[in-house]
Write a protein that holds these residues in place. Structure first.
Motif, short mmCIF file in Angstrom:
data_model
loop_
_atom_site.label_atom_id
_atom_site.label_comp_id
_atom_site.label_asym_id
_atom_site.label_seq_id
_atom_site.Cartn_x
_atom_site.Cartn_y
_atom_site.Cartn_z
N ARG A 92 4.46 -2.16 1.62
CA ARG A 92 3.52 -3.09 1.00
C ARG A 92 4.25 -4.16 0.18
NH1 ARG A 92 0.49 1.72 0.14
NH2 ARG A 92 1.27 1.80 -2.02
N ALA A 93 5.30 -3.76 -0.54
CA ALA A 93 6.06 -4.73 -1.33
C ALA A 93 6.75 -5.75 -0.44
CB ALA A 93 7.10 -4.00 -2.20
N VAL A 102 4.93 2.40 -0.03
CA VAL A 102 5.05 1.50 -1.17
C VAL A 102 6.04 0.38 -0.88
CG1 VAL A 102 5.70 1.34 -3.60
CG2 VAL A 102 4.44 3.34 -2.78
N ARG A 103 7.15 0.72 -0.29
CA ARG A 103 8.14 -0.29 0.03
C ARG A 103 7.64 -1.23 1.11
NH1 ARG A 103 13.90 2.30 1.08
NH2 ARG A 103 14.38 0.06 1.13
N ARG A 119 6.08 -9.86 -0.44
CA ARG A 119 7.14 -10.86 -0.62
C ARG A 119 7.14 -11.86 0.52
NH1 ARG A 119 10.18 -6.31 -2.35
NH2 ARG A 119 11.14 -6.17 -0.26
#
Length: 280
Positions: free
Chosen positions: A41-42, A38-39, A46
């Motif tokens: 992909r974030a 998840v981190r 960005r």
């Protein structure tokens, strides 16, 4: 006990557990190298938004494409507004030919409607106090001797008046009835208890000059209305030495010492005098 002993101890005793110190070291190492999906992909999202190549906040189109689309829409809207403002061609004009535009009118000295838009010259006021305390004043603009008014005055035709293109008409105000020879100029010509107000005009005649009194006091220097003339008096005209650069008007006591006054106009090398007194 050393760290080697600490690691070797579980082997000796057949245990698969590691010491607390080794667990801390390993967990720190793994935390720096690996992130959760998840981190990851974030972070990628960005980075894409910052470079303008990834999906934007408001859809899947990149920011650069959004900007290009917005610029195209603004250009099309501006072009449509310009087309709407363009006047249509006249019915008899050939297709594709622009309609002729009307020329903007220019001020004309002979057109009185244009004079109202002129900016007036600075004005001065000459004042005199008659016996008994009544006051007489003359307000006037100061057109230059080098202007076209002066040239027109020198070649003025008979029965014409001197005009001022860039100044209001000369204005007389009197708190007492005045007598210019046999000509009487009354006060209260506008309303009872109010000073008499008149515009003054220098008129060329066959044998000289006359001073014309007009009831339209607050008008432009080209707006003489002969129908509003109420009186006229003779003017004594002389040519003097020296050239005044602008019009000057004076009220002075007469040198004759008989209680009369002198209204004098001096412009260039010309001088006009009108003698008056307080009417009885």
């Amino acid at each position: 006990m050393s760290i080697h002993d600490d690691i070797a101890a579980p082997r000796r005793y057949g245990s698969v557990l590691l010491s607390q110190r080794c667990l801390v070291l390993i967990s720190r190492r793994v935390g720096r190298v690996r992130r959760s999906p998840v981190r990851q992909r974030a972070a990628r999202a960005r980075s894409a938004r910052a470079s303008g190549t990834g999906p934007g906040r408001y859809g899947s189109r990149p920011w650069a494409a959004h900007k290009r689309l917005l610029a195209a829409l603004l250009f099309a809207s501006h072009a449509a507004s310009l087309v709407a403002q363009e006047p249509p061609p006249p019915p008899d004009a050939p297709p594709g030919e622009r309609a002729p535009t009307a020329a903007r009118p220019t001020p004309n000295a002979d057109n009185e409607s244009d004079d109202s838009d002129r900016r007036p010259l600075s004005r001065k006021t000459a004042t005199a106090e008659l016996p008994g305390g009544a006051k007489v004043s003359v307000s006037f603009g100061m057109p230059k001797t080098a202007g076209r008014e002066y040239s027109e005055m020198e070649s003025l035709a008979e029965s014409k008046v001197v005009r001022f293109f860039d100044a209001a008409a000369i204005k007389l105000s009197t708190e007492h009835d005045l007598a210019f020879g046999e000509t009487r100029v009354p006060k209260e010509n506008v309303a009872p208890g109010y000073p008499g107000v008149y515009s003054l005009w220098l008129q060329r005649t066959s044998d000289g000059w006359r001073l014309v009194f007009n009831e339209k006091a607050d008008v432009w220097g080209t707006q003489h209305d002969p129908a509003a003339d109420v009186a006229s008096a003779p003017l004594q005209h002389t040519r003097v030495d020296g050239l005044t650069p602008e019009l000057a008007v004076k009220l002075m006591a007469s040198a004759q010492g008989d209680g009369s006054w002198l209204l004098a106009f001096h412009w260039g090398e010309h001088r006009w005098d009108a003698q008056f007194r307080a009417a009885e």
